[in-house]
Design an enzyme around this catalytic site. Sequence first.
Site, PDB file in Angstrom:
ATOM      1  N   TRP A 103      50.833   5.839  36.579  1.00 58.36           N
ATOM      2  CA  TRP A 103      51.680   6.901  37.162  1.00 58.36           C
ATOM      3  C   TRP A 103      52.993   6.733  37.059  1.00 58.36           C
ATOM      4  O   TRP A 103      53.912   7.764  36.640  1.00 58.36           O
ATOM      5  CB  TRP A 103      51.101   7.470  38.374  1.00 58.36           C
TER       6      TRP A 103
ATOM      7  N   ASP B 236      57.244   8.177  44.330  1.00 56.27           N
ATOM      8  CA  ASP B 236      55.824   9.040  44.132  1.00 56.27           C
ATOM      9  C   ASP B 236      55.019   8.465  45.223  1.00 56.27           C
ATOM     10  O   ASP B 236      54.540   6.980  45.059  1.00 56.27           O
ATOM     11  CB  ASP B 236      55.492   8.813  42.889  1.00 56.27           C
TER      12      ASP B 236
ATOM     13  N   LYS C  40      44.896  13.041  47.580  1.00 56.00           N
ATOM     14  CA  LYS C  40      44.278  11.451  48.023  1.00 56.00           C
ATOM     15  C   LYS C  40      44.457  11.404  49.471  1.00 56.00           C
ATOM     16  O   LYS C  40      43.530  11.264  49.938  1.00 56.00           O
ATOM     17  CB  LYS C  40      45.178  10.409  47.210  1.00 56.00           C
TER      18      LYS C  40
END
Lengths: 366, 366
Positions: free
Chosen positions: B104, B177, B201
Amino acid sequence: MTHRVYNFNPGPATLPLPVLEEVREELLDFRGTGMSIMETSHRSPEYSEVHDGAASLALDLLGLSADDYAVLFLGGGASTQFYMIPQNLLAGGGKADYVRTGTWAKKAIQEAKLFGDVHIAHDAEDEQGRFAYVPAQDQLDLRDDAVYLHFTSNNTIAGTQFHEYPEPPEGVLLVADMSSDMLWREFDASRFAIIYAGAQKNLGPSGVTMVVFRRDVLDRCADGLPTMVSYRTHVEKNSLFNTPPCFPIYVVGKVLRWIEREGGLAAMGRKNREKGDLLYDLFDANPGFFRTPVRKDSRSYMNVVWRLPTEELERMFIAEAKDAGLVGLKGHRSVGGCRASIYNAMTLEGVKALADFLRDFVARHG
Amino acid sequence: MTHRVYNFNPGPATLPLPVLEEVREELLDFRGTGMSIMETSHRSPEYSEVHDGAASLALDLLGLSADDYAVLFLGGGASTQFYMIPQNLLAGGGKADYVRTGTWAKKAIQEAKLFGDVHIAHDAEDEQGRFAYVPAQDQLDLRDDAVYLHFTSNNTIAGTQFHEYPEPPEGVLLVADMSSDMLWREFDASRFAIIYAGAQKNLGPSGVTMVVFRRDVLDRCADGLPTMVSYRTHVEKNSLFNTPPCFPIYVVGKVLRWIEREGGLAAMGRKNREKGDLLYDLFDANPGFFRTPVRKDSRSYMNVVWRLPTEELERMFIAEAKDAGLVGLKGHRSVGGCRASIYNAMTLEGVKALADFLRDFVARHG
């Protein structure tokens, strides 16, 4: 017995009761998986069936082939499409024609101007800032060398709707924001290059936008865009480049199946005409009490707007209707008056209840 | 009795059962309104309470003031933040430092390069393409004149996690993030300029991204961006410029309230440590059978990854665990092996069941 009202909100809007009941039934255990659809991996076979099933059913309802069109499910609302479309299609200063018929068309135009040469093919705003009609084909000033022609098929706030869609010049792509009337009736979807619709009016809950995208339009999309801005990403990855808004997509899928069970777009169109005519006929029969600001040929069958003799009567009507279980009838704050949003999921029974209430209100105050 | 499994999916992931039960209870009639929250106007008092309540509770849990920070709820996933952040902050070729610790982070870096001068402050990838650790402060090569320093606090695929957050040079904004470990424990959120997290999540269902945005960062954001790309729009309009993803936000609000009821971030942190240690202690006690690819100081308490002696045993383990009601234990397709995602909502009971199953598996195959 669950308490339910007749919900005339413009969006988020009423959903078919059978859809909500199915969602509730499956909420803790989606089809025997032992988890909610909200807890299910977007790469799982169970979710794939939901995701692909919704896309495939949308194409079926529209009479389109998966060879020619992709159905995308994207986040960010129609407002995100407002910039994605010109950013993909006008890179380097391309030309686009926009039909200016209301608040959302204005917002789409504002974003397009950041990327290209925007021309207003028709401006339907009058000197008082009102949008009381949509233009006919011969009122459109179209450019032969535009990349696309953009219009808003239904104007939620003004209560106007295109009953004949614009025809662009040869080679110019037809693009429509159908956020507030997507799938309201049968139409020739194959004339369109891109149709987009925020789900929260006629398709499902908020949080997902359906984009019907003709695959060959990818050839005209710019390179070098941010990954999430590029239609190439979403078409190639089937809206699964990142985790999509799974739950909203799941509900949209159920709404599409409900439309199919009810008889498809032909049945939706018949029911929607009947619902709208119930109200418009009532207004036309009582011209001394009701005023309809929209030109007859442009009346929306999704958002029916009307005025009462005074603002005080309007306030009284909205409050009394709410007490009677008819909610969401206030016009948009920018235009005032009354509005009944009667999308696909609003029942004929609900519109009849509203018509009865209106008749009674006239009898008492007319 | 509803059938429920222990769901170790990496995201969308398991949600607290009380949250799902509340959602089900309210699904057809949200707090006496006679409509679902999905059918409720985003401008209604009922929805405003949900929306503002979620934002306010997020600030409370983080120990932040609404004077200093805004909490935004945006569509498009964390992948949309990947380009929004540099497009807002690097306009005209500004500098940004990125810590490269996994898949990511790589994607975030790719988007940032479209807008500015990107420098890799540390690259944790080894020659085999593995990310087995996160760097310490003294391993970071930071630029004093960068606009911001970006890192990924938890790497879902690699199973690594920052336990000490990077410290940028004076005047450089810290951006993280936190999609896979937002609110997993107490931390000093006031050190951050922007924290963003896809909800699916640790916060709720997919379809919404929480962005914790320090208000003074607006001064450094570019003008002339598309409306939906500009943080100014979302901060000024309280994430209500257009219809937000109402239902996902509503569920996130319930998850936040559940966190508060459970004792807040301190309680989350204690429970998450206990859960992770149950698994890591078991692996460390059986080094001949389990292999943990992550360096000890970088082990994630959200995504625990491990290998078994052979890929055949891994396949057998995943299949047998699934039959025993322990699902989602397959490692990411790019790295293989096994992974248990044990976010806030995974119960201690669930992790104990997994540990018991693992012990039994060792006894049978070790």
